[in-house]
Design a protein around this motif. Structure first.
Motif, PDB file in Angstrom:
ATOM      1  N   ASN A   1      -0.780  -2.718  -4.798  1.00  0.00           N
ATOM      2  CA  ASN A   1      -2.566  -2.484  -3.791  1.00  0.00           C
ATOM      3  C   ASN A   1      -1.511  -1.237  -2.966  1.00  0.00           C
ATOM      4  O   ASN A   1      -0.947  -0.875  -2.334  1.00  0.00           O
ATOM      5  N   LYS A   2      -1.645  -0.264  -4.274  1.00  0.00           N
ATOM      6  CA  LYS A   2      -1.426   1.436  -4.123  1.00  0.00           C
ATOM      7  C   LYS A   2      -2.421   1.868  -2.490  1.00  0.00           C
ATOM      8  O   LYS A   2      -1.233   2.688  -1.919  1.00  0.00           O
ATOM      9  N   LYS A   3      -3.123   1.851  -2.155  1.00  0.00           N
ATOM     10  CA  LYS A   3      -3.498   2.553  -1.658  1.00  0.00           C
ATOM     11  C   LYS A   3      -2.769   1.583  -0.017  1.00  0.00           C
ATOM     12  O   LYS A   3      -2.941   2.548   0.469  1.00  0.00           O
ATOM     13  N   GLN A   4      -3.063   0.807  -0.368  1.00  0.00           N
ATOM     14  CA  GLN A   4      -1.956  -0.031   1.151  1.00  0.00           C
ATOM     15  C   GLN A   4      -0.717   0.538   1.110  1.00  0.00           C
ATOM     16  O   GLN A   4      -0.034   0.585   2.017  1.00  0.00           O
ATOM     17  N   ALA A   5       0.383   0.524  -0.193  1.00  0.00           N
ATOM     18  CA  ALA A   5       1.932   0.708  -0.142  1.00  0.00           C
ATOM     19  C   ALA A   5       1.286   2.213  -0.250  1.00  0.00           C
ATOM     20  O   ALA A   5       2.442   2.511   0.645  1.00  0.00           O
ATOM     21  N   GLU A   6       1.018   3.106  -0.039  1.00  0.00           N
ATOM     22  CA  GLU A   6       0.742   4.377   0.424  1.00  0.00           C
ATOM     23  C   GLU A   6       1.056   5.184   1.514  1.00  0.00           C
ATOM     24  O   GLU A   6       1.416   5.856   2.502  1.00  0.00           O
ATOM     25  N   GLU A   7      -0.372   4.109   2.777  1.00  0.00           N
ATOM     26  CA  GLU A   7      -0.014   4.243   4.279  1.00  0.00           C
ATOM     27  C   GLU A   7       1.414   3.721   4.460  1.00  0.00           C
ATOM     28  O   GLU A   7       1.866   4.202   5.403  1.00  0.00           O
TER      29      GLU A   7
END
Length: 350
Positions: free
Chosen positions: A41-47
Motif C-alpha cells: 500500500n504505497k500511499k499509506q506507506a508513504e505517510e
C-alpha cells in the motif's frame, strides 16, 4: 497557534531512555518496512514513512532531541500544544504572522511538504524575512502608503533519496496572505478602513502549487517558486516562496555530499578469504569484490553509484565493511574455531 503534539518516541516504538544506537536501529527497521518502494500500500506507506523520518530527524539529532525532551515526558499524544517561550531563538524558523479579516492573527501554514505543523513550529525554517507581521497599514484611512514588494516566505520540504536521484513533482499547499480584492490591497476604501481585510490590505488564502524537485537536489538547497510569497502592497509584486530541501533519512544509506555510504556486514571468513557480495544502490543491486584480508571499517568505492551532481556525473557508493562474529556456535563449529586457533599464526596483539 496550537498544533497537535507529536510523540516521536511512540512513533519509533522506543522508550524515552533509548540510546542513540537503539533509536537508529528502530528507525531502520521501520523505514525498511514502510519504504514506498517496497510496501504494497504505497500511499499509506508513504505517510507512515514521512512520520518515521520526522521522528528520526528529531530524535536522531542530539541537539534537537535535547530540546524536544525539555517539553517533558507527560505530554499525551494528540494533545494541543503551544511552543513554550524561547523556542523561536532555537529554531530560527517560526512562521510569521499576518492579519485575517476582523484583525485576528494567523500564521503561514504549509501542506504536502512531508513535515507536520508540530515539526515546523519547533524545528522548521518556515518564516519570512524582515520585520514580523504583514501589517504595513496603521489603520488611519487618510495615511498614504508607497507600493511595497511582498516578503519572501520559507519552509521545509522532505525529499527522498530516490527523488534526489530521479527528480519529481510535488503538490505543496500554502496558506498565505494575498491582496484584498475589496480594497485592492490598500487597506481602506476612500477614508474608511476596509471591512473585508480589517485594514491590513490582505486576506488569508490557501493555494496549491506544483513544485519541481530537480534531479541532483542536495541537502539545504532552496527551491524557488516565484511570486508565491507574501502579497505586495499598493500594487507591488508578491514575494517568492522558498522551500529548503531536507533529504529523508534512508534505512540503508548515509549521505556525504553526493556520495552514499553503505555499511556491509562481513563474516570473518569473508574478510579473511575475500569473495563477492551483493550490495544495494538506488538503481538496483550490484556485486562487488571483497579483497582477501579486508579489515573491519575498511572502505571500498563503487564509482558513479551515488547521487547526481549538478554539473553532470554522479557521486560514488562507499561500502564500509564491518566484520561480525557469531553469537553462538554449534559443537562442530566450536571444534573448527579451536582448530583454527591452534593452527593460525595471526597474533593481533603483537
Amino acid at each position: 497557534m496550537p498544533v497537535q503534539y507529536k510523540d516521536y518516541y511512540e512513533t519509533l516504538g522506543v522508550p524515552r531512555t533509548a540510546s542513540e544506537a537503539e533509536i537508529k536501529k528502530a528507525f531502520r527497521k521501520l523505514a525498511r518496512e514502510y519504504h514506498p518502494d517496497v510496501a504494497k500500500n504505497k500511499k499509506q506507506a508513504e505517510e507512515k514513512f514521512k512520520e518515521i523520518n520526522e521522528a528520526y530527524e528529531v530524535l536522531g539529532d542530539p541537539d534537537k532531541r535535547k530540546k524536544y525532551d525539555e517539553l517533558g515526558a507527560n505530554w499525551k499524544s494528540g494533545a494541543e500544544f503551544r511552543p513554550p517561550p524561547g523556542w523561536e531563538s532555537f529554531t530560527g524558523g517560526r512562521a510569521f504572522r499576518g492579519r485575517a479579516p476582523g484583525g485576528e492573527e494567523f500564521e503561514f501554514q504549509f501542506g504536502g511538504t512531508g513535515f507536520s505543523d508540530f515539526f515546523e513550529q519547533l524545528f522548521g525554517s518556515m518564516g519570512g524575512r524582515g520585520a514580523p507581521g504583514f501589517g504595513r497599514h496603521g489603520g488611519f484611512a487618510e495615511e498614504e502608503f508607497a507600493p511595497e514588494r511582498g516578503r519572501d516566505i520559507e519552509g521545509d520540504i522532505m525529499a527522498t533519496l530516490e527523488e534526489a536521484m530521479h527528480g519529481s513533482v510535488r503538490s505543496v499547499s500554502v496558506k498565505r496572505g494575498v491582496a484584498c480584492e475589496t480594497c485592492g490591497g490598500t487597506g481602506h476604501r476612500g477614508k474608511v478602513l476596509c471591512k473585508t481585510c480589517g485594514g491590513s490590505g490582505q486576506v488569508p488564502k490557501t493555494e496549491t502549487y506544483q513544485v519541481k524537485i530537480p534531479p541532483g537536489v542536495t541537502e539545504g538547497q532552496r527551491l524557488r517558486v516565484a511570486g508565491r510569497g507574501e502579497a505586495g502592497a499598493g500594487g507591488a509584486p508578491a514575494g517568492d516562496l522558498y522551500l529548503r530541501v531536507r533529504l529523508a533519512k534512508h534505512p540503508d544509506f548515509e549521505v556525504a555530499d553526493h556520495d552514499l555510504i553503505y555499511e556491509a556486514e562481513l563474516a570473518p571468513w569473508e574478510a579473511v578469504l575475500g569473495g563477492d557480495i551483493s550490495v544495494p544502490t538506488l538503481n538496483g543491486r550490484v556485486n562487488i569484490r571483497i579483497p582477501p584480508g579486508t579489515q573491519s571499517g575498511q572502505k571500498l568505492r563503487v564509482r558513479g553509484r551515488g547521487l547526481l551532481r549538478h554539473g553532470g556525473g554522479s557521486g560514488d557508493l562507499i561500502v564500509q565493511t564491518r566484520v561480525e562474529v557469531p553469537n553462538r556456535v554449534s559443537e562442530a563449529e566450536r571444534k573448527l574455531w579451536e582448530q583454527l586457533a591452534k593452527e593460525s599464526r595471526f597474533k593481533p596483539r603483537e
